[in-house]
Design a protein around this motif. Structure first.
Motif, PDB file in Angstrom:
ATOM      1  N   LEU A 225       0.869  -1.187   0.000  1.00 23.55           N
ATOM      2  CA  LEU A 225       0.000   0.000   0.000  1.00 23.55           C
ATOM      3  C   LEU A 225       0.903   1.233   0.000  1.00 23.55           C
ATOM      4  O   LEU A 225       1.717   1.420   0.913  1.00 23.55           O
ATOM      5  N   LEU A 226       0.739   2.051  -1.046  1.00 27.21           N
ATOM      6  CA  LEU A 226       1.632   3.203  -1.198  1.00 27.21           C
ATOM      7  C   LEU A 226       0.919   4.503  -0.832  1.00 27.21           C
ATOM      8  O   LEU A 226      -0.311   4.605  -0.927  1.00 27.21           O
ATOM      9  N   LEU A 227       1.720   5.464  -0.464  1.00 21.44           N
ATOM     10  CA  LEU A 227       1.196   6.747   0.000  1.00 21.44           C
ATOM     11  C   LEU A 227       0.185   7.417  -0.950  1.00 21.44           C
ATOM     12  O   LEU A 227      -0.877   7.856  -0.490  1.00 21.44           O
ATOM     13  N   PRO A 228       0.461   7.471  -2.261  1.00 21.31           N
ATOM     14  CA  PRO A 228      -0.480   8.205  -3.118  1.00 21.31           C
ATOM     15  C   PRO A 228      -1.885   7.606  -3.141  1.00 21.31           C
ATOM     16  O   PRO A 228      -2.838   8.307  -3.490  1.00 21.31           O
ATOM     17  N   GLY A 229      -2.033   6.327  -2.777  1.00 22.14           N
ATOM     18  CA  GLY A 229      -3.356   5.699  -2.824  1.00 22.14           C
ATOM     19  C   GLY A 229      -4.205   5.987  -1.597  1.00 22.14           C
ATOM     20  O   GLY A 229      -5.371   5.602  -1.533  1.00 22.14           O
ATOM     21  N   ILE A 230      -3.640   6.663  -0.615  1.00 24.81           N
ATOM     22  CA  ILE A 230      -4.382   6.858   0.640  1.00 24.81           C
ATOM     23  C   ILE A 230      -5.177   8.159   0.612  1.00 24.81           C
ATOM     24  O   ILE A 230      -4.650   9.231   0.325  1.00 24.81           O
ATOM     25  N   LEU A 231      -6.460   8.028   0.923  1.00 26.48           N
ATOM     26  CA  LEU A 231      -7.334   9.197   0.911  1.00 26.48           C
ATOM     27  C   LEU A 231      -7.421   9.840   2.291  1.00 26.48           C
ATOM     28  O   LEU A 231      -7.379  11.053   2.429  1.00 26.48           O
ATOM     29  N   SER A 232      -7.588   9.017   3.314  1.00 33.67           N
ATOM     30  CA  SER A 232      -7.703   9.594   4.658  1.00 33.67           C
ATOM     31  C   SER A 232      -7.269   8.598   5.715  1.00 33.67           C
ATOM     32  O   SER A 232      -7.168   7.390   5.462  1.00 33.67           O
ATOM     33  N   VAL A 233      -7.033   9.136   6.884  1.00 38.11           N
ATOM     34  CA  VAL A 233      -6.530   8.328   8.014  1.00 38.11           C
ATOM     35  C   VAL A 233      -7.422   8.590   9.213  1.00 38.11           C
ATOM     36  O   VAL A 233      -7.750   9.744   9.497  1.00 38.11           O
ATOM     37  N   GLN A 234      -7.793   7.521   9.898  1.00 34.31           N
ATOM     38  CA  GLN A 234      -8.594   7.713  11.117  1.00 34.31           C
ATOM     39  C   GLN A 234      -7.903   7.079  12.302  1.00 34.31           C
ATOM     40  O   GLN A 234      -7.262   6.035  12.156  1.00 34.31           O
ATOM     41  N   GLY A 235      -8.089   7.669  13.446  1.00 39.22           N
ATOM     42  CA  GLY A 235      -7.533   7.081  14.666  1.00 39.22           C
ATOM     43  C   GLY A 235      -6.206   7.724  15.016  1.00 39.22           C
ATOM     44  O   GLY A 235      -5.678   8.554  14.280  1.00 39.22           O
ATOM     45  N   ASP A 236      -5.693   7.267  16.145  1.00 43.07           N
ATOM     46  CA  ASP A 236      -4.441   7.819  16.632  1.00 43.07           C
ATOM     47  C   ASP A 236      -3.553   6.625  16.942  1.00 43.07           C
ATOM     48  O   ASP A 236      -3.661   6.028  17.997  1.00 43.07           O
ATOM     49  N   PHE A 237      -2.717   6.235  16.016  1.00 40.25           N
ATOM     50  CA  PHE A 237      -1.922   5.019  16.217  1.00 40.25           C
ATOM     51  C   PHE A 237      -0.435   5.307  16.051  1.00 40.25           C
ATOM     52  O   PHE A 237      -0.043   6.314  15.465  1.00 40.25           O
TER      53      PHE A 237
END
Ligand code: GLU
Length: 382
Positions: free
Chosen positions: A298-310
């Motif tokens: 999974l590469l950075l450009p494919g990520i739309l959003s992030v949820q949570g605090d990890f």
């Protein structure tokens, strides 16, 4: 290192070890232990037992009724009953010259990777020295958030931790039926299940006896976890004659849930079933497709959003834009850093060295459990 000997987890339900009044049935226990002794001594089978019965025995001892009891009372009863239960196992096995050990586990113990590894090492050591682990949930400390709640699920995790070859679920029905045989005379038994799909799940409605907590549903959950981890599961009646030996000899008895051929590695099983996710990343259609086709990380450009605090190294859930679960994986960045990287990449900064968010070897696809086409895809991941 796991030895070459066949390794079998035997799960014995409350109704299979007690009388109708909740008291321990010595006759039933002796029968299982006779069979296990033969398997162990004559066929060199390594055995791990997951035994219920603590709550039932404790209730009977104290003269309480399960249906009228609060959770702390049930936990108290388990504390009383667990002693009685393990004592009975110890007495019965020691007459046959076999040592046993008591392991009380909770879900939180499995979710934590370090504890998971410690449990595995302890279990390996005991088995190496010929000791039979007798396992139950640590009912006294287990509150809702950290409990399995039923020993069917617990037994599938134990099978996964122990890397067992076979999980035997002994219960009071002789297999999975198309409909509940207690209420429908037209029910017919399923001999083999190759894929636990919706139709199979539907057959599992309804509850079991009132002496334990598991019904058919939890058995199907257990079968799903175990078969997804490459472990065959046999579900059978504890009352069938020589049932354990017949199952170990692969006879047609009860219902067999066959292990998935492209089974998950132990680490991936643990990631998929054994632990909680600590956050979520939503990916675009291109990334979702690439992941599902087994085409890498999974590469950075494919990520739309992030949820949570990890934190970096946490297990995250990966989902598509329309909230479909794609899989789980170990995230190379903390949530904070990941958000920052997404922002900087969106502003046009080159992120060449920061591209890989979840490495393909640290990724497990949900579709791998469903079988069919996606399952084939998953196999390419290995
Ligand atoms: N841990 C519970 C007991 O020993 C059993 C849970 C179950 O019935 O699955 O009584």
């Amino acid at each position: 290192m796991k030895s070459q000997r066949m390794r079998v987890v035997v799960k014995i339900g409350s109704s299979s070890i007690t009388e109708a009044n909740g008291q321990l049935s010595i006759a039933k226990l002796e029968s299982y232990i006779d069979q296990m002794t033969r398997l162990y001594q004559e066929e060199n089978v390594q055995l791990i037992v997951v035994s219920s019965g603590a709550v039932a025995l404790g209730m009977a001892q104290l003269g309480w009724r399960r249906k009228e009891s609060t959770m702390p009372e049930k936990q108290g009863a388990a504390a009383v009953g667990q002693g009685l239960l393990i004592h009975a196992y110890q007495q019965s096995f020691s007459k046959r010259g076999i040592d046993i050990a008591q392991l009380l586990l909770t879900k939180a113990d499995i979710e934590d990777r370090k504890r998971f590894v410690n449990i595995r090492n302890t279990m390996e050591t005991l088995l190496h020295f010929g000791v039979i682990p007798i396992i139950n949930e640590n009912d006294t400390v287990a509150v809702e958030e950290i409990r399995f709640g039923d020993n069917d699920t617990l037994s599938s995790f134990v099978a996964m931790v122990a890397d067992a070859d076979l999980l035997i679920l002994l219960t009071d029905v002789d297999g999975l039926y198309t409909v509940n045989p207690r209420i429908n005379a037209n029910a017919s038994k399923i001999d083999d299940v190759w894929n636990i799909d919706d139709a199979i799940e539907q057959m599992a409605g309804g509850q079991g006896s009132d002496r334990g907590t598991g019904g058919m549903r939890t058995k199907i959950t257990a079968a799903k976890i175990a078969t997804g981890s490459g472990i065959d599961v046999a579900l059978a009646s504890s009352e069938s004659k020589d049932v354990l030996e017949r199952i170990v000899h692969r006879e047609k008895v009860g219902t067999w849930f066959h292990a998935k051929s492209g089974e998950l590695t132990a680490k991936k099983s643990w990631m998929m079933f054994g632990t909680r996710t600590e956050g979520q990343v939503m990916v675009d259609a291109g990334a979702a497709d690439a992941l599902l086709r087994g085409n890498g990380s999974l590469l950075l450009p494919g990520i739309l959003s992030v949820q949570g605090d990890f934190q970096e190294g946490s297990i995250v859930l990966i989902e598509s834009e329309n909230k479909q679960e794609i899989g789980k994986g170990v995230c190379n960045f903390s949530a904070w850093d990941l958000r920052l990287l997404i922002q900087r990449s969106q502003q046009g900064e080159s992120m060449r060295n920061m591209q890989e968010v979840v490495h393909r070897n640290q990724l497990v696809l949900t579709s791998s459990l469903i079988g069919g086409e996606n399952h084939q895809r998953f196999e390419n991941l290995h």
